[in-house]
Enzyme design. Structure first.
Site, PDB file in Angstrom:
ATOM      1  N   ASP A  13     -38.242  11.127  54.230  1.00 18.59           N
ATOM      2  CA  ASP A  13     -37.856   9.829  53.656  1.00 18.59           C
ATOM      3  C   ASP A  13     -36.395   9.802  53.218  1.00 18.59           C
ATOM      4  O   ASP A  13     -36.034   9.063  52.301  1.00 18.59           O
ATOM      5  CB  ASP A  13     -38.753   9.465  52.460  1.00 18.59           C
ATOM      6  CG  ASP A  13     -40.235   9.561  52.783  1.00 18.59           C
ATOM      7  OD1 ASP A  13     -40.646   8.942  53.777  1.00 18.59           O
ATOM      8  OD2 ASP A  13     -40.965  10.262  52.058  1.00 18.59           O
ATOM      9  N   HIS A  41     -40.436   5.572  59.916  1.00 20.34           N
ATOM     10  CA  HIS A  41     -39.028   5.312  59.665  1.00 20.34           C
ATOM     11  C   HIS A  41     -38.772   3.815  59.738  1.00 20.34           C
ATOM     12  O   HIS A  41     -39.341   3.111  60.554  1.00 20.34           O
ATOM     13  CB  HIS A  41     -38.107   6.090  60.617  1.00 20.34           C
ATOM     14  CG  HIS A  41     -38.521   6.059  62.055  1.00 20.34           C
ATOM     15  ND1 HIS A  41     -39.406   6.962  62.596  1.00 20.34           N
ATOM     16  CD2 HIS A  41     -38.163   5.247  63.067  1.00 20.34           C
ATOM     17  CE1 HIS A  41     -39.572   6.709  63.883  1.00 20.34           C
ATOM     18  NE2 HIS A  41     -38.835   5.673  64.190  1.00 20.34           N
TER      19      HIS A  41
END
EC number: 6.3.4.4
Length: 430
Positions: A13, A41
């Site tokens: 992340d 993503h």
């Protein structure tokens, strides 16, 4: 030849998708090398936000080959859903290529994931229950089903019957769960395979041919080094090699063909799931960072744990992935915090240590040693040059580069592509 690897330096992340999407503009090939649909993503393209889990970030550029490498485990149902998601929004996927050696996630993998996690009780790892780990287990046990098998009806049926016999014995005898019927899987998943059969090929040949022609290849990682099966906070890790070393085996290219390894990190730290997190914040500052940074998992929606920047973590990633360049994201999230902290080392058993412990119990006992820096209050989301940042922001970024020992190549002051500031052109340097 010019090839660049993008790898997360923390627990995932970090904004890899954003940087990968940015670097995709000059790439001819974008290839993923590990993981599955357990990691997501987020990409902003033409002012629209897209959330992808399997398909590489370069899919939005029709002139670029987008490769799902052999190191991935692919859920056919998720892939078909993601293809439809893109098609419904007018995005072509004609440039997608899927390795015929990639392993396939089937419903019994997800059931096994769930049953094993429940059986662990308080010792659970915090898996996303996507079946990733069990699929990689089958791969190592040599009973996995690959894309090439899925597309051949006779082979798929033969292998599925053999595996189901083993799995159902485990489900019913060990976990007192119901068996999965052959008919519950076969026709549905064979049909999924036929939907994306046109994309399946030997992607190792495609990528190596591109490198031989001098084309620019971008290798896109998922998760981060601290979730790497070998180098992460074991056992609180993923089931694949998320470090740069996963590129060679996960795409089928020689390691000597890699020119740059870009380590992506946030200006702070975050992670999803269980496991040690030395710099984790539980106070109002932590809450502020989570809300301003929208720290919620792309795949699970779970709130991410957040903490101060940890240079011990990123130095560990530099060593184990051979990082040559640093991409620093989300500097803007720290705006308004009066005093910022950076972890420079740990205190363990009365001694200061600079390297990341292998034992998670040792890691839990580590106390971060902090260096404090003054923050800034100015809005920096419009900044497009490093020297235009407030002096305190400049000093913060420089200190991160100094402590990690990695040269800065990009930094970002917001989620938009135009908010990424490039300091050097990696493709020109390769």
């Amino acid at each position: 030849m010019s090839s660049v690897v993008v790898v997360g330096t923390q627990w995932g992340d970090e904004g890899k998708g954003k940087i990968t999407d940015f670097l995709s503009k000059k790439a001819d090939v974008v290839a993923r090398y590990q993981g599955g649909d357990n990691a997501g993503h987020t990409i902003v393209f033409n002012n629209e936000t897209y959330k992808l889990h399997l398909i590489p970030s370069g899919i939005f550029y029709s002139d670029k080959k987008c490769v799902i490498g052999n190191g991935l485990v692919v859920n056919p149902k998720s892939l078909v859903k993601e293809l439809k998601y893109l098609h419904d929004r007018g995005v072509s996927t004609d440039n997608l290529l899927i390795s015929n050696r990639a392993h396939v996630i089937l419903p019994y993998h997800q059931l096994q994931d769930q049953l094993e996690e429940e059986a662990k009780g308080d010792a659970k790892v915090g898996t996303t229950l996507k079946g990733i780990g069990p699929c990689y287990m089958d791969k190592a046990a040599r009973i996995g089903i690959r894309m090439a098998d899925l597309l051949d009806k006779e082979t798929f049926a033969e292998k599925l019957k053999i595996v189901l016999e083993q799995k159902n014995r485990m489900f019913t005898k060990m976990y007192d769960a119901e068996a999965i019927a052959f008919d519950d899987i076969f026709e549905e998943y064979y049909a999924y395979g036929q939907e994306f059969a046109k994309y399946v090929c030997d992607t190792s040949v495609v990528v190596n041919d591109s490198l031989d022609k001098g084309e620019k290849v971008l290798f896109e990682g998922a998760q981060g080094v601290l979730l790497d099966l070998d180098h992460g906070t074991y056992p609180f890790v993923t089931s694949s090699n998320a470090s740069a070393g996963g590129v060679a085996s996960g795409v089928g290219v020689g390691p000597a063909r890699i020119d740059h390894v870009v380590g992506v990190c946030k200006a702070y730290t975050s992670r999803v799931g269980d496991g040690p997190f030395p710099t984790e914040l539980f106070d109002e500052i932590g809450h502020q960072i989570r809300e301003v940074g929208r720290e919620y998992g792309t795949t699970t929606g779970r709130p991410r744990r957040v903490g101060w920047f940890d240079s011990v973590v990123v130095r560990h990633s530099r060593r184990t992935s051979g990082l040559t360049d640093l991409s620093l994201n989300s500097i803007d999230v720290l705006t308004g915090i009066e005093t910022l902290k950076i972890c420079t080392s740990y205190e363990f058993n009365g001694k200061q240590i600079d390297e990341y412990p292998a034992s998670f119990r040792d890691l839990e006992a580590c106390v971060p040693v902090y260096e404090e820096l003054p923050g800034w209050k100015e809005d920096i989301t419009h900044i497009r040059k490093f020297e235009d940042l407030p002096i305190n922001a400049q000093n913060y970024v420089k200190r991160i580069a100094d402590l990690t020992g990695i040269s800065l190549v990009t930094f970002s002051v917001g989620p938009g592509r135009e908010q990424t500031v490039v300091l050097r052109d990696l493709y020109e340097e390769a």
